[in-house]
Design a protein around this motif. Sequence first.
Motif, PDB file in Angstrom:
ATOM      1  N   GLY A  94     -18.333  41.096 -35.744  1.00 47.52           N
ATOM      2  CA  GLY A  94     -19.722  40.417 -35.743  1.00 47.52           C
ATOM      3  C   GLY A  94     -18.843  38.724 -36.257  1.00 47.52           C
ATOM      4  O   GLY A  94     -18.784  39.033 -37.373  1.00 47.52           O
ATOM      5  N   TYR A  95     -19.941  38.408 -35.366  1.00 44.95           N
ATOM      6  CA  TYR A  95     -19.921  37.204 -36.194  1.00 44.95           C
ATOM      7  C   TYR A  95     -20.122  36.829 -37.246  1.00 44.95           C
ATOM      8  O   TYR A  95     -20.538  35.456 -37.711  1.00 44.95           O
ATOM      9  N   ASP A  96     -21.592  37.044 -36.957  1.00 40.91           N
ATOM     10  CA  ASP A  96     -22.796  37.130 -38.272  1.00 40.91           C
ATOM     11  C   ASP A  96     -23.670  38.898 -38.354  1.00 40.91           C
ATOM     12  O   ASP A  96     -22.133  39.764 -38.003  1.00 40.91           O
ATOM     13  N   LYS A  97     -24.826  39.321 -38.443  1.00 40.48           N
ATOM     14  CA  LYS A  97     -24.989  40.190 -38.697  1.00 40.48           C
ATOM     15  C   LYS A  97     -24.694  41.445 -38.241  1.00 40.48           C
ATOM     16  O   LYS A  97     -24.076  42.109 -37.364  1.00 40.48           O
ATOM     17  N   GLU A 123     -23.342  43.139 -34.916  1.00 34.22           N
ATOM     18  CA  GLU A 123     -21.911  43.841 -34.700  1.00 34.22           C
ATOM     19  C   GLU A 123     -21.856  42.972 -32.658  1.00 34.22           C
ATOM     20  O   GLU A 123     -22.534  43.931 -32.431  1.00 34.22           O
ATOM     21  N   VAL A 124     -20.144  43.008 -32.462  1.00 36.20           N
ATOM     22  CA  VAL A 124     -20.630  42.225 -31.287  1.00 36.20           C
ATOM     23  C   VAL A 124     -19.535  43.452 -30.660  1.00 36.20           C
ATOM     24  O   VAL A 124     -19.428  44.038 -29.646  1.00 36.20           O
ATOM     25  N   LEU A 125     -18.511  43.418 -31.668  1.00 36.90           N
ATOM     26  CA  LEU A 125     -17.556  45.420 -31.236  1.00 36.90           C
ATOM     27  C   LEU A 125     -18.090  46.405 -31.596  1.00 36.90           C
ATOM     28  O   LEU A 125     -18.220  45.508 -33.079  1.00 36.90           O
ATOM     29  N   MET A 146     -13.096  43.038 -17.770  1.00 35.61           N
ATOM     30  CA  MET A 146     -14.215  43.372 -17.401  1.00 35.61           C
ATOM     31  C   MET A 146     -15.286  43.322 -17.517  1.00 35.61           C
ATOM     32  O   MET A 146     -15.506  44.489 -18.715  1.00 35.61           O
ATOM     33  N   GLY A 147     -16.592  42.847 -17.761  1.00 34.82           N
ATOM     34  CA  GLY A 147     -17.762  43.409 -17.895  1.00 34.82           C
ATOM     35  C   GLY A 147     -18.207  42.107 -18.451  1.00 34.82           C
ATOM     36  O   GLY A 147     -18.376  41.346 -17.566  1.00 34.82           O
ATOM     37  N   ARG A 148     -20.076  42.226 -18.554  1.00 35.29           N
ATOM     38  CA  ARG A 148     -21.282  41.404 -18.310  1.00 35.29           C
ATOM     39  C   ARG A 148     -20.746  39.812 -19.196  1.00 35.29           C
ATOM     40  O   ARG A 148     -19.890  40.692 -20.546  1.00 35.29           O
ATOM     41  N   ASN A 149     -22.036  38.928 -18.965  1.00 35.05           N
ATOM     42  CA  ASN A 149     -21.681  37.906 -20.182  1.00 35.05           C
ATOM     43  C   ASN A 149     -22.473  37.998 -20.999  1.00 35.05           C
ATOM     44  O   ASN A 149     -23.237  39.440 -21.514  1.00 35.05           O
ATOM     45  N   GLY A 150     -21.362  38.028 -21.972  1.00 33.51           N
ATOM     46  CA  GLY A 150     -21.342  39.144 -23.807  1.00 33.51           C
ATOM     47  C   GLY A 150     -20.905  40.355 -24.444  1.00 33.51           C
ATOM     48  O   GLY A 150     -21.830  40.691 -25.248  1.00 33.51           O
ATOM     49  N   ALA A 151     -20.551  40.502 -23.760  1.00 33.02           N
ATOM     50  CA  ALA A 151     -20.072  42.005 -23.481  1.00 33.02           C
ATOM     51  C   ALA A 151     -18.999  42.058 -24.876  1.00 33.02           C
ATOM     52  O   ALA A 151     -18.754  42.952 -25.398  1.00 33.02           O
ATOM     53  N   GLY A 152     -18.165  41.088 -25.347  1.00 36.05           N
ATOM     54  CA  GLY A 152     -17.472  41.035 -26.272  1.00 36.05           C
ATOM     55  C   GLY A 152     -15.979  40.780 -25.227  1.00 36.05           C
ATOM     56  O   GLY A 152     -14.750  40.948 -26.733  1.00 36.05           O
ATOM     57  N   LYS A 153     -15.533  40.303 -24.731  1.00 34.44           N
ATOM     58  CA  LYS A 153     -14.719  40.372 -24.188  1.00 34.44           C
ATOM     59  C   LYS A 153     -13.729  39.356 -24.490  1.00 34.44           C
ATOM     60  O   LYS A 153     -12.356  39.291 -25.496  1.00 34.44           O
ATOM     61  N   THR A 154     -13.829  38.126 -25.029  1.00 33.60           N
ATOM     62  CA  THR A 154     -13.820  37.257 -25.354  1.00 33.60           C
ATOM     63  C   THR A 154     -13.361  36.969 -27.041  1.00 33.60           C
ATOM     64  O   THR A 154     -11.914  37.387 -27.727  1.00 33.60           O
ATOM     65  N   THR A 155     -14.748  37.873 -27.517  1.00 34.91           N
ATOM     66  CA  THR A 155     -14.120  38.107 -29.325  1.00 34.91           C
ATOM     67  C   THR A 155     -12.925  39.295 -29.119  1.00 34.91           C
ATOM     68  O   THR A 155     -12.106  39.457 -30.348  1.00 34.91           O
ATOM     69  N   LEU A 156     -13.057  40.257 -28.093  1.00 36.69           N
ATOM     70  CA  LEU A 156     -11.560  41.069 -28.422  1.00 36.69           C
ATOM     71  C   LEU A 156     -10.506  40.465 -27.784  1.00 36.69           C
ATOM     72  O   LEU A 156      -9.273  40.928 -28.863  1.00 36.69           O
ATOM     73  N   ASP A 211      -7.809  34.472 -20.412  1.00 44.55           N
ATOM     74  CA  ASP A 211      -9.199  34.335 -20.893  1.00 44.55           C
ATOM     75  C   ASP A 211     -10.127  33.314 -19.190  1.00 44.55           C
ATOM     76  O   ASP A 211      -9.840  32.036 -19.825  1.00 44.55           O
ATOM     77  N   GLU A 212      -9.988  34.832 -18.746  1.00 51.94           N
ATOM     78  CA  GLU A 212     -10.907  33.999 -17.015  1.00 51.94           C
ATOM     79  C   GLU A 212     -10.295  32.832 -16.556  1.00 51.94           C
ATOM     80  O   GLU A 212     -10.161  31.660 -16.892  1.00 51.94           O
ATOM     81  N   PRO A 213      -8.772  33.369 -16.103  1.00 53.32           N
ATOM     82  CA  PRO A 213      -7.511  32.068 -15.937  1.00 53.32           C
ATOM     83  C   PRO A 213      -8.526  30.996 -13.785  1.00 53.32           C
ATOM     84  O   PRO A 213      -8.313  30.007 -14.240  1.00 53.32           O
ATOM     85  N   THR A 257     -11.442  38.716 -16.531  1.00 54.13           N
ATOM     86  CA  THR A 257     -12.356  37.996 -15.442  1.00 54.13           C
ATOM     87  C   THR A 257     -13.200  38.490 -15.390  1.00 54.13           C
ATOM     88  O   THR A 257     -13.812  39.562 -15.071  1.00 54.13           O
ATOM     89  N   HIS A 258     -14.441  37.643 -14.442  1.00 53.29           N
ATOM     90  CA  HIS A 258     -15.872  38.461 -13.706  1.00 53.29           C
ATOM     91  C   HIS A 258     -15.291  38.372 -12.012  1.00 53.29           C
ATOM     92  O   HIS A 258     -16.235  38.472 -11.003  1.00 53.29           O
ATOM     93  N   ASP A 259     -13.885  37.618 -11.728  1.00 51.85           N
ATOM     94  CA  ASP A 259     -13.588  37.476 -10.266  1.00 51.85           C
ATOM     95  C   ASP A 259     -12.650  38.908  -9.998  1.00 51.85           C
ATOM     96  O   ASP A 259     -11.889  39.427 -10.235  1.00 51.85           O
TER      97      ASP A 259
END
Length: 340
Positions: A10-13, A15-17, A33-43, A161-163, A193-195
Amino acid sequence: MIETRNLWFGYDKAEVLRGVNFRAARREVTVLMGRNGAGKTTLLMHLNGLLKPRRGEIRVDGKKVSYDRKSLIELRKKVAYVFQNPDDQIIAPTVSQDVAFGPANLGFKEDELKVIVNEALRVVGLEGYERRLCSTLSGGEKKKLAIASAIAMDPEYVIMDEPTAGVDALGFKAVVEIVERLRGRGKGLIVSTHDFDLAKAIGDKFVFMDAGKVVYEGDEVDFSLARKLGIRTFQSGKLIVVPHNTGIPDVSADFVAAMGYKAKERAMKEGINVDITSTVLERSILRAIEGHTVLLICSAEMLNVVRREVVKFPVYFEILEDGKTRVEVKSIGDFNSCVG
Ligand SMILES: Nc1ncnc2c1ncn2[C@@H]1O[C@H](COP(=O)(O)OP(=O)(O)OP(=O)(O)O)[C@@H](O)[C@H]1O
Ligand SMILES: [Mg+2]
Protein backbone atom coordinates in the motif's frame (compact mmCIF):
# COMPACT_ATOMS: atom_id res chain seq x y z
CA MET A 1 10.00 -17.06 -14.66
CA ILE A 2 9.01 -14.00 -12.66
CA GLU A 3 6.77 -14.88 -9.77
CA THR A 4 5.17 -13.07 -6.92
CA ARG A 5 3.90 -14.87 -3.88
CA ASN A 6 1.25 -13.38 -1.69
CA LEU A 7 2.33 -9.83 -2.42
CA TRP A 8 0.91 -7.06 -0.23
CA PHE A 9 1.53 -3.39 -0.72
CA GLY A 10 0.00 0.00 0.00
CA TYR A 11 1.19 3.55 -0.62
CA ASP A 12 -0.44 4.67 2.59
CA LYS A 13 -2.74 2.89 5.00
CA ALA A 14 -4.92 1.38 2.31
CA GLU A 15 -3.77 -1.89 0.77
CA VAL A 16 -3.41 -1.63 -2.99
CA LEU A 17 -2.02 -5.13 -3.57
CA ARG A 18 -3.79 -7.71 -1.50
CA GLY A 19 -2.04 -11.02 -1.83
CA VAL A 20 -1.02 -11.03 -5.48
CA ASN A 21 0.16 -14.32 -6.94
CA PHE A 22 1.44 -13.58 -10.40
CA ARG A 23 3.58 -15.50 -12.85
CA ALA A 24 5.17 -14.66 -16.16
CA ALA A 25 7.47 -16.89 -18.17
CA ARG A 26 10.28 -16.25 -20.61
CA ARG A 27 9.55 -16.57 -24.32
CA GLU A 28 5.98 -15.57 -23.55
CA VAL A 29 3.93 -12.42 -23.54
CA THR A 30 1.87 -12.10 -20.39
CA VAL A 31 -0.84 -9.49 -20.70
CA LEU A 32 -2.07 -7.82 -17.54
CA MET A 33 -5.54 -6.27 -17.58
CA GLY A 34 -7.89 -4.73 -15.08
CA ARG A 35 -9.90 -1.62 -14.47
CA ASN A 36 -8.33 1.72 -13.49
CA GLY A 37 -6.86 1.47 -10.05
CA ALA A 38 -6.86 -2.34 -9.98
CA GLY A 39 -3.16 -2.28 -9.10
CA LYS A 40 -1.47 -3.17 -12.40
CA THR A 41 1.18 -0.46 -12.39
CA THR A 42 1.79 -1.04 -8.70
CA LEU A 43 2.38 -4.74 -9.33
CA LEU A 44 4.64 -4.09 -12.33
CA MET A 45 6.75 -1.68 -10.32
CA HIS A 46 7.43 -4.47 -7.85
CA LEU A 47 8.77 -6.75 -10.55
CA ASN A 48 11.97 -4.80 -11.03
CA GLY A 49 12.28 -3.46 -7.53
CA LEU A 50 10.87 0.04 -8.05
CA LEU A 51 8.58 -0.73 -5.12
CA LYS A 52 9.19 -2.96 -2.15
CA PRO A 53 6.36 -5.14 -0.85
CA ARG A 54 4.99 -4.93 2.65
CA ARG A 55 4.60 -8.66 2.70
CA GLY A 56 5.25 -11.53 0.32
CA GLU A 57 8.09 -12.01 -2.12
CA ILE A 58 9.15 -11.72 -5.72
CA ARG A 59 11.28 -14.32 -7.41
CA VAL A 60 13.08 -13.87 -10.69
CA ASP A 61 14.29 -17.15 -12.18
CA GLY A 62 13.89 -18.71 -8.76
CA LYS A 63 15.97 -16.10 -6.96
CA LYS A 64 14.29 -14.04 -4.30
CA VAL A 65 14.55 -10.32 -4.94
CA SER A 66 16.46 -8.37 -2.30
CA TYR A 67 16.73 -4.65 -1.98
CA ASP A 68 20.34 -3.69 -1.36
CA ARG A 69 21.87 -1.46 -4.03
CA LYS A 70 23.91 -4.16 -5.71
CA SER A 71 21.03 -6.61 -5.95
CA LEU A 72 18.77 -3.91 -7.37
CA ILE A 73 21.29 -3.08 -10.10
CA GLU A 74 21.49 -6.76 -11.00
CA LEU A 75 17.70 -7.04 -10.96
CA ARG A 76 17.21 -4.05 -13.23
CA LYS A 77 19.72 -5.41 -15.72
CA LYS A 78 17.59 -8.51 -15.90
CA VAL A 79 14.14 -6.92 -15.75
CA ALA A 80 13.64 -3.76 -17.78
CA TYR A 81 10.74 -1.39 -17.18
CA VAL A 82 9.12 0.78 -19.81
CA PHE A 83 7.04 3.48 -18.15
CA GLN A 84 3.62 4.41 -19.43
CA ASN A 85 4.75 7.99 -19.93
CA PRO A 86 8.07 8.11 -21.82
CA ASP A 87 8.81 11.54 -20.31
CA ASP A 88 9.20 9.76 -16.96
CA GLN A 89 12.00 7.76 -18.45
CA ILE A 90 13.89 9.74 -21.07
CA ILE A 91 16.79 11.45 -19.34
CA ALA A 92 19.43 12.38 -21.91
CA PRO A 93 19.35 15.21 -24.47
CA THR A 94 19.76 13.10 -27.62
CA VAL A 95 18.37 9.75 -28.72
CA SER A 96 21.68 7.91 -28.80
CA GLN A 97 22.76 9.36 -25.45
CA ASP A 98 19.51 8.19 -23.91
CA VAL A 99 19.88 4.65 -25.18
CA ALA A 100 23.55 4.57 -24.15
CA PHE A 101 22.90 5.90 -20.65
CA GLY A 102 22.27 2.57 -18.90
CA PRO A 103 25.00 0.56 -20.62
CA ALA A 104 27.49 3.41 -20.12
CA ASN A 105 26.82 3.25 -16.39
CA LEU A 106 27.59 -0.45 -16.54
CA GLY A 107 31.00 0.42 -17.93
CA PHE A 108 30.66 -0.39 -21.63
CA LYS A 109 33.23 1.38 -23.82
CA GLU A 110 32.55 3.82 -26.65
CA ASP A 111 32.72 1.32 -29.52
CA GLU A 112 30.62 -1.24 -27.63
CA LEU A 113 28.07 1.43 -26.83
CA LYS A 114 27.74 2.25 -30.50
CA VAL A 115 26.85 -1.35 -31.32
CA ILE A 116 24.38 -1.52 -28.42
CA VAL A 117 22.67 1.73 -29.41
CA ASN A 118 22.38 0.76 -33.08
CA GLU A 119 20.93 -2.60 -32.20
CA ALA A 120 18.37 -1.22 -29.73
CA LEU A 121 17.27 1.48 -32.18
CA ARG A 122 16.96 -1.14 -34.90
CA VAL A 123 14.66 -3.29 -32.76
CA VAL A 124 12.25 -0.40 -32.26
CA GLY A 125 12.62 1.01 -35.77
CA LEU A 126 14.35 4.27 -34.83
CA GLU A 127 17.44 3.90 -37.03
CA GLY A 128 18.66 7.27 -38.21
CA TYR A 129 17.34 9.08 -35.12
CA GLU A 130 20.65 8.87 -33.22
CA ARG A 131 21.37 12.59 -33.17
CA ARG A 132 17.83 13.83 -32.72
CA LEU A 133 16.98 15.78 -29.60
CA CYS A 134 14.60 13.68 -27.53
CA SER A 135 12.43 16.72 -26.90
CA THR A 136 11.71 16.96 -30.64
CA LEU A 137 10.34 13.42 -30.95
CA SER A 138 6.64 12.77 -31.36
CA GLY A 139 4.76 10.94 -28.62
CA GLY A 140 4.90 7.65 -30.49
CA GLU A 141 8.62 8.04 -31.22
CA LYS A 142 9.26 8.78 -27.56
CA LYS A 143 7.52 5.52 -26.66
CA LYS A 144 9.82 3.68 -29.05
CA LEU A 145 12.85 5.43 -27.59
CA ALA A 146 11.80 4.49 -24.07
CA ILE A 147 11.61 0.85 -25.19
CA ALA A 148 15.00 1.09 -26.93
CA SER A 149 16.62 2.51 -23.80
CA ALA A 150 15.05 -0.22 -21.67
CA ILE A 151 16.22 -3.06 -23.88
CA ALA A 152 19.70 -1.64 -24.40
CA MET A 153 20.77 -3.47 -21.25
CA ASP A 154 19.76 -6.74 -22.96
CA PRO A 155 17.34 -7.73 -20.19
CA GLU A 156 15.72 -11.15 -19.88
CA TYR A 157 12.33 -9.64 -19.13
CA VAL A 158 10.72 -6.48 -20.40
CA ILE A 159 7.82 -4.83 -18.61
CA MET A 160 5.68 -2.41 -20.57
CA ASP A 161 3.00 -0.35 -18.88
CA GLU A 162 0.29 0.51 -21.41
CA PRO A 163 2.56 0.72 -24.44
CA THR A 164 -0.24 1.61 -26.86
CA ALA A 165 -1.96 4.31 -24.82
CA GLY A 166 -2.15 7.36 -27.09
CA VAL A 167 -0.63 5.55 -30.04
CA ASP A 168 -2.07 5.60 -33.58
CA ALA A 169 -2.60 2.61 -35.90
CA LEU A 170 0.97 2.61 -37.21
CA GLY A 171 2.38 3.01 -33.72
CA PHE A 172 0.18 0.14 -32.62
CA LYS A 173 1.63 -2.06 -35.35
CA ALA A 174 5.11 -0.98 -34.34
CA VAL A 175 4.50 -1.96 -30.70
CA VAL A 176 3.17 -5.36 -31.79
CA GLU A 177 6.25 -5.90 -33.96
CA ILE A 178 8.64 -4.85 -31.21
CA VAL A 179 6.96 -7.19 -28.74
CA GLU A 180 7.11 -10.05 -31.22
CA ARG A 181 10.74 -9.39 -32.01
CA LEU A 182 11.61 -9.44 -28.32
CA ARG A 183 9.65 -12.62 -27.70
CA GLY A 184 11.45 -14.15 -30.70
CA ARG A 185 14.69 -13.45 -28.89
CA GLY A 186 13.50 -15.43 -25.91
CA LYS A 187 12.58 -12.48 -23.70
CA GLY A 188 9.69 -12.65 -21.30
CA LEU A 189 7.30 -9.75 -21.77
CA ILE A 190 4.81 -8.45 -19.28
CA VAL A 191 2.47 -5.90 -20.76
CA SER A 192 -0.32 -4.08 -19.01
CA THR A 193 -3.01 -2.67 -21.24
CA HIS A 194 -6.62 -1.57 -21.58
CA ASP A 195 -6.36 -2.34 -25.26
CA PHE A 196 -8.00 -5.62 -26.22
CA ASP A 197 -6.66 -5.20 -29.73
CA LEU A 198 -3.18 -5.33 -28.32
CA ALA A 199 -3.97 -8.07 -25.83
CA LYS A 200 -5.27 -10.33 -28.56
CA ALA A 201 -2.47 -9.46 -30.96
CA ILE A 202 0.42 -10.26 -28.61
CA GLY A 203 -0.83 -12.24 -25.61
CA ASP A 204 0.18 -15.81 -24.80
CA LYS A 205 -1.14 -15.58 -21.26
CA PHE A 206 -3.77 -13.29 -19.85
CA VAL A 207 -3.94 -12.16 -16.27
CA PHE A 208 -6.79 -10.06 -14.90
CA MET A 209 -6.46 -8.05 -11.74
CA ASP A 210 -9.24 -6.64 -9.66
CA ALA A 211 -9.04 -4.74 -6.39
CA GLY A 212 -5.43 -5.68 -5.79
CA LYS A 213 -5.69 -9.38 -6.58
CA VAL A 214 -5.16 -11.65 -9.54
CA VAL A 215 -8.62 -12.96 -10.34
CA TYR A 216 -7.97 -14.73 -13.62
CA GLU A 217 -5.05 -16.38 -15.34
CA GLY A 218 -5.37 -18.28 -18.60
CA ASP A 219 -4.37 -18.85 -22.23
CA GLU A 220 -7.52 -17.20 -23.52
CA VAL A 221 -9.13 -13.83 -23.00
CA ASP A 222 -12.27 -14.30 -20.97
CA PHE A 223 -14.42 -11.53 -22.42
CA SER A 224 -17.44 -12.00 -20.25
CA LEU A 225 -15.35 -11.91 -17.09
CA ALA A 226 -13.54 -8.87 -18.48
CA ARG A 227 -16.82 -7.07 -18.88
CA LYS A 228 -17.91 -8.02 -15.38
CA LEU A 229 -14.66 -6.65 -14.00
CA GLY A 230 -15.16 -3.35 -15.77
CA ILE A 231 -12.31 -3.95 -18.16
CA ARG A 232 -12.94 -1.98 -21.31
CA THR A 233 -13.48 -4.36 -24.17
CA PHE A 234 -13.17 -2.87 -27.61
CA GLN A 235 -16.59 -4.02 -28.59
CA SER A 236 -18.83 -5.07 -25.80
CA GLY A 237 -21.49 -5.71 -28.39
CA LYS A 238 -22.21 -8.78 -30.32
CA LEU A 239 -24.20 -9.91 -33.27
CA ILE A 240 -26.27 -12.98 -32.67
CA VAL A 241 -27.50 -14.41 -35.92
CA VAL A 242 -30.44 -16.80 -36.05
CA PRO A 243 -31.80 -18.36 -39.24
CA HIS A 244 -35.55 -17.87 -39.52
CA ASN A 245 -36.35 -21.57 -39.60
CA THR A 246 -34.92 -22.55 -36.25
CA GLY A 247 -35.64 -21.91 -32.59
CA ILE A 248 -35.38 -18.23 -31.70
CA PRO A 249 -33.36 -18.00 -28.51
CA ASP A 250 -34.50 -16.00 -25.55
CA VAL A 251 -31.56 -13.59 -25.43
CA SER A 252 -31.67 -10.12 -24.06
CA ALA A 253 -30.71 -8.01 -27.07
CA ASP A 254 -30.57 -4.24 -27.31
CA PHE A 255 -31.90 -4.39 -30.84
CA VAL A 256 -33.69 -6.99 -32.91
CA ALA A 257 -33.20 -7.00 -36.67
CA ALA A 258 -34.98 -9.03 -39.31
CA MET A 259 -33.40 -9.62 -42.69
CA GLY A 260 -35.45 -10.97 -45.57
CA TYR A 261 -39.21 -11.42 -45.72
CA LYS A 262 -39.14 -14.91 -44.22
CA ALA A 263 -37.37 -13.54 -41.17
CA LYS A 264 -39.84 -10.69 -40.88
CA GLU A 265 -42.73 -13.12 -41.13
CA ARG A 266 -41.24 -15.34 -38.47
CA ALA A 267 -40.67 -12.42 -36.12
CA MET A 268 -44.25 -11.29 -36.60
CA LYS A 269 -45.56 -14.81 -35.94
CA GLU A 270 -43.54 -14.97 -32.71
CA GLY A 271 -44.73 -11.54 -31.67
CA ILE A 272 -41.15 -10.22 -31.58
CA ASN A 273 -40.72 -6.46 -31.84
CA VAL A 274 -38.29 -5.74 -34.66
CA ASP A 275 -36.23 -2.56 -34.49
CA ILE A 276 -34.27 -2.82 -37.72
CA THR A 277 -36.00 -3.79 -40.94
CA SER A 278 -34.13 -1.89 -43.67
CA THR A 279 -30.43 -1.86 -44.66
CA VAL A 280 -30.50 -4.49 -42.01
CA LEU A 281 -27.05 -6.00 -42.15
CA GLU A 282 -25.09 -2.74 -42.24
CA ARG A 283 -27.06 -1.22 -39.41
CA SER A 284 -26.89 -4.36 -37.30
CA ILE A 285 -23.11 -4.52 -37.67
CA LEU A 286 -22.79 -0.83 -36.83
CA ARG A 287 -24.84 -1.21 -33.66
CA ALA A 288 -22.75 -4.21 -32.61
CA ILE A 289 -19.55 -2.23 -33.23
CA GLU A 290 -20.98 0.52 -31.06
CA GLY A 291 -21.26 -1.99 -28.26
CA HIS A 292 -24.84 -3.18 -28.49
CA THR A 293 -26.08 -6.71 -28.57
CA VAL A 294 -28.08 -7.26 -31.71
CA LEU A 295 -30.25 -10.26 -32.45
CA LEU A 296 -30.39 -10.66 -36.20
CA ILE A 297 -33.03 -13.02 -37.51
CA CYS A 298 -32.20 -13.77 -41.13
CA SER A 299 -33.81 -15.80 -43.81
CA ALA A 300 -31.89 -19.07 -43.85
CA GLU A 301 -30.69 -18.69 -47.43
CA MET A 302 -29.04 -15.38 -46.51
CA LEU A 303 -26.88 -16.91 -43.82
CA ASN A 304 -23.83 -17.16 -46.06
CA VAL A 305 -24.12 -13.56 -47.15
CA VAL A 306 -24.29 -12.49 -43.53
CA ARG A 307 -21.29 -14.58 -42.61
CA ARG A 308 -19.24 -13.27 -45.54
CA GLU A 309 -20.02 -9.68 -44.68
CA VAL A 310 -19.66 -9.80 -40.91
CA VAL A 311 -16.17 -11.28 -40.92
CA LYS A 312 -14.92 -8.02 -42.44
CA PHE A 313 -15.74 -6.14 -39.26
CA PRO A 314 -14.44 -6.21 -35.71
CA VAL A 315 -17.58 -7.73 -34.34
CA TYR A 316 -18.28 -10.74 -32.19
CA PHE A 317 -20.62 -12.82 -34.13
CA GLU A 318 -22.31 -16.05 -33.35
CA ILE A 319 -24.77 -18.13 -35.24
CA LEU A 320 -27.36 -19.84 -33.11
CA GLU A 321 -29.43 -22.77 -34.13
CA ASP A 322 -32.14 -24.19 -31.93
CA GLY A 323 -30.94 -21.84 -29.23
CA LYS A 324 -27.44 -23.34 -29.25
CA THR A 325 -24.23 -21.71 -30.41
CA ARG A 326 -23.09 -23.33 -33.60
CA VAL A 327 -20.15 -21.17 -34.55
CA GLU A 328 -18.41 -18.21 -33.06
CA VAL A 329 -16.74 -16.73 -36.06
CA LYS A 330 -15.11 -13.50 -35.24
CA SER A 331 -12.70 -12.05 -32.82
CA ILE A 332 -10.94 -8.73 -32.83
CA GLY A 333 -7.58 -10.51 -33.05
CA ASP A 334 -8.48 -11.97 -36.45
CA PHE A 335 -9.57 -8.54 -37.52
CA ASN A 336 -6.27 -7.09 -36.51
CA SER A 337 -4.29 -9.54 -38.56
CA CYS A 338 -6.20 -8.61 -41.68
CA VAL A 339 -5.67 -4.85 -41.50
CA GLY A 340 -2.54 -3.66 -43.33
N1 LIG B 1 2.02 7.15 -5.54
C1 LIG B 1 0.82 6.82 -5.06
N2 LIG B 1 0.38 7.26 -3.86
C2 LIG B 1 -0.82 6.89 -3.37
N3 LIG B 1 -1.68 6.08 -4.01
C3 LIG B 1 -1.30 5.60 -5.20
C4 LIG B 1 -0.04 5.95 -5.80
N4 LIG B 1 0.04 5.32 -6.98
C5 LIG B 1 -1.11 4.62 -7.14
N5 LIG B 1 -1.92 4.79 -6.06
C6 LIG B 1 -3.25 4.17 -5.87
O1 LIG B 1 -3.10 2.77 -5.94
C7 LIG B 1 -4.20 2.18 -6.61
C8 LIG B 1 -3.69 1.32 -7.75
O2 LIG B 1 -3.07 2.15 -8.71
P1 LIG B 1 -2.32 1.59 -9.98
O3 LIG B 1 -1.66 2.74 -10.64
O4 LIG B 1 -1.48 0.44 -9.61
O5 LIG B 1 -3.56 1.06 -10.85
P2 LIG B 1 -3.63 0.58 -12.36
O6 LIG B 1 -4.28 -0.76 -12.33
O7 LIG B 1 -2.29 0.68 -12.98
O8 LIG B 1 -4.65 1.62 -12.96
P3 LIG B 1 -4.69 2.33 -14.41
O9 LIG B 1 -5.41 1.38 -15.29
O10 LIG B 1 -5.50 3.56 -14.16
O11 LIG B 1 -3.28 2.61 -14.84
C9 LIG B 1 -5.08 3.33 -7.04
O12 LIG B 1 -6.12 3.43 -6.12
C10 LIG B 1 -4.18 4.54 -6.98
O13 LIG B 1 -4.90 5.70 -6.65
MG1 LIG C 1 -1.52 1.83 -14.50
